[in-house]
Design an enzyme around this catalytic site. Structure first.
Site, PDB file in Angstrom:
ATOM      1  N   ILE A  43       6.845   3.135   8.492  1.00  0.00           N
ATOM      2  CA  ILE A  43       6.102   3.207   7.173  1.00  0.00           C
ATOM      3  C   ILE A  43       5.234   4.618   7.032  1.00  0.00           C
ATOM      4  O   ILE A  43       4.785   5.141   7.655  1.00  0.00           O
ATOM      5  CB  ILE A  43       5.190   1.857   7.826  1.00  0.00           C
ATOM      6  CG1 ILE A  43       3.759   1.555   7.242  1.00  0.00           C
ATOM      7  CG2 ILE A  43       4.614   2.295   9.467  1.00  0.00           C
ATOM      8  CD1 ILE A  43       3.519  -0.058   7.191  1.00  0.00           C
ATOM      9  N   SER A  44       5.074   4.603   5.620  1.00  0.00           N
ATOM     10  CA  SER A  44       4.010   5.348   5.195  1.00  0.00           C
ATOM     11  C   SER A  44       2.584   5.331   5.816  1.00  0.00           C
ATOM     12  O   SER A  44       2.924   4.580   6.711  1.00  0.00           O
ATOM     13  CB  SER A  44       4.142   5.939   3.786  1.00  0.00           C
ATOM     14  OG  SER A  44       5.319   6.318   3.013  1.00  0.00           O
ATOM     15  N   HIS A  49      -0.206   5.598   0.759  1.00  0.00           N
ATOM     16  CA  HIS A  49      -0.155   3.882   0.201  1.00  0.00           C
ATOM     17  C   HIS A  49      -1.940   4.469  -0.667  1.00  0.00           C
ATOM     18  O   HIS A  49      -1.541   3.708  -1.664  1.00  0.00           O
ATOM     19  CB  HIS A  49      -0.361   3.045   1.614  1.00  0.00           C
ATOM     20  CG  HIS A  49       1.526   3.374   1.637  1.00  0.00           C
ATOM     21  ND1 HIS A  49       1.316   2.183   2.844  1.00  0.00           N
ATOM     22  CD2 HIS A  49       2.444   2.472   1.656  1.00  0.00           C
ATOM     23  CE1 HIS A  49       1.958   2.382   3.868  1.00  0.00           C
ATOM     24  NE2 HIS A  49       3.557   2.492   2.509  1.00  0.00           N
ATOM     25  N   SER A  73       8.477  -2.270   5.472  1.00  0.00           N
ATOM     26  CA  SER A  73       7.909  -2.798   6.088  1.00  0.00           C
ATOM     27  C   SER A  73       7.726  -4.163   5.646  1.00  0.00           C
ATOM     28  O   SER A  73       6.673  -5.000   5.415  1.00  0.00           O
ATOM     29  CB  SER A  73       6.422  -2.645   6.982  1.00  0.00           C
ATOM     30  OG  SER A  73       6.071  -1.359   6.465  1.00  0.00           O
ATOM     31  N   HIS A  95      17.375  -1.885   0.767  1.00  0.00           N
ATOM     32  CA  HIS A  95      18.938  -1.951   0.711  1.00  0.00           C
ATOM     33  C   HIS A  95      19.164  -1.839   2.430  1.00  0.00           C
ATOM     34  O   HIS A  95      20.738  -2.185   2.392  1.00  0.00           O
ATOM     35  CB  HIS A  95      19.435  -0.196   0.590  1.00  0.00           C
ATOM     36  CG  HIS A  95      19.259   0.972   0.757  1.00  0.00           C
ATOM     37  ND1 HIS A  95      18.020   1.280   1.574  1.00  0.00           N
ATOM     38  CD2 HIS A  95      20.542   0.919   2.258  1.00  0.00           C
ATOM     39  CE1 HIS A  95      18.597   2.591   2.375  1.00  0.00           C
ATOM     40  NE2 HIS A  95      19.563   1.885   2.885  1.00  0.00           N
ATOM     41  N   ASP A 126      20.516  -1.955  -3.849  1.00  0.00           N
ATOM     42  CA  ASP A 126      20.175  -0.789  -4.556  1.00  0.00           C
ATOM     43  C   ASP A 126      19.141  -0.931  -4.870  1.00  0.00           C
ATOM     44  O   ASP A 126      19.345  -0.790  -6.251  1.00  0.00           O
ATOM     45  CB  ASP A 126      21.852  -0.506  -5.171  1.00  0.00           C
ATOM     46  CG  ASP A 126      21.754   0.284  -4.704  1.00  0.00           C
ATOM     47  OD1 ASP A 126      20.868   1.339  -5.110  1.00  0.00           O
ATOM     48  OD2 ASP A 126      22.677   1.516  -5.593  1.00  0.00           O
ATOM     49  N   GLY A 127      18.645   0.150  -4.364  1.00  0.00           N
ATOM     50  CA  GLY A 127      17.000   0.157  -5.622  1.00  0.00           C
ATOM     51  C   GLY A 127      16.895   1.609  -6.818  1.00  0.00           C
ATOM     52  O   GLY A 127      16.173   1.306  -7.368  1.00  0.00           O
TER      53      GLY A 127
END
Length: 231
Positions: A43-44, A49, A73, A95, A126-127
């Site tokens: 999680i960044s 964010h 997340s 993914h 698949d993003g």
């Protein structure tokens, strides 16, 4: 973060306060640093964010539709859902099936009503090819660094629309902001260069250079003490 001028838009501050990172990260959720969520993913950091939401804020208006590629997340997807309101929708794609399930479980602990009324949804996909089933999107956030800008994501932007995407590899990355105007004309702007945090690449675990120099040590300590003090 508002005190450090990293958040200036009221709706961004409100969303990040309304969505509790403690439900999305088991480790040091309020520290301003990326944290592992398993499956070689993170999680960044909160400031990243905030940067994404600040950039996308003009396109996260009530009733908008947003796509979060590499939803991990689920935290940022739910923040986007908070910003677009009851008539809007946020779609997360990931993914790794286990992370899709994790995002759903995290959201159930925080905002179960978002799942119940389809204000937010998470999908295994698949993003790199987006999620055309629900396109077009007023804005797209890409969480994992891409080796290049993917045309299929640009195609799924509404006109007007905006995409926030990190591009690069372990040797260096940059954040690009891709805008599509009302006539469908596309412009790409290199918004900032970034540093990798250690060896983590997933979910652009990165820091602003100026932020590290001027604010990071002080702000990280504040965030350790209190969730609300982060904002």
């Amino acid at each position: 973060m508002a005190q450090a001028n990293l958040i200036s838009t009221p709706s961004v501050k409100a969303a990040m306060l309304a969505v509790d990172r403690g439900h999305y990260s088991r480790f040091k959720p309020y520290e301003d640093a990326p944290q592992t969520i398993g499956h070689n993913s993170t999680i960044s950091a909160p400031h990243m964010h905030a940067a994404a939401l600040e950039s996308l804020a003009p396109f996260l208006f009530p009733g908008a539709k947003a796509l979060d590629v590499g939803s991990g997340s689920g935290y940022l997807t739910v923040c986007m859902a908070e910003m677009v309101g009851t008539q809007g929708r946020a779609v997360g794609v990931e993914h790794i099936p286990e992370l899709v399930e994790l995002a759903k479980q995290n959201t159930k602990k925080d905002h179960p009503e978002f799942l119940q009324n389809d204000r937010v949804s998470f999908h295994t996909a698949d993003g790199r090819v987006g999620f055309p089933q629900d396109a077009p999107y007023d804005c797209i956030h890409v969480g994992a660094a891409a080796s290049e800008l993917h045309d299929k994501l640009v195609e799924q932007l509404n006109a007007p629309g905006r995409m926030f995407i990190p591009v690069g590899d372990e040797n260096g990355q940059a954040i690009f902001v891709v805008d599509k105007d009302k006539d469908g004309n596309v412009t790409k702007k290199r918004a900032m260069d970034v540093w990798l945090a250690g060896t983590m690449v997933s979910q652009y675990a990165i820091f602003f250079r100026t932020y590290i120099t001027n604010n990071h040590s002080r702000h990280t300590q504040i965030c350790k003490d209190s969730r609300n003090d982060c904002f």
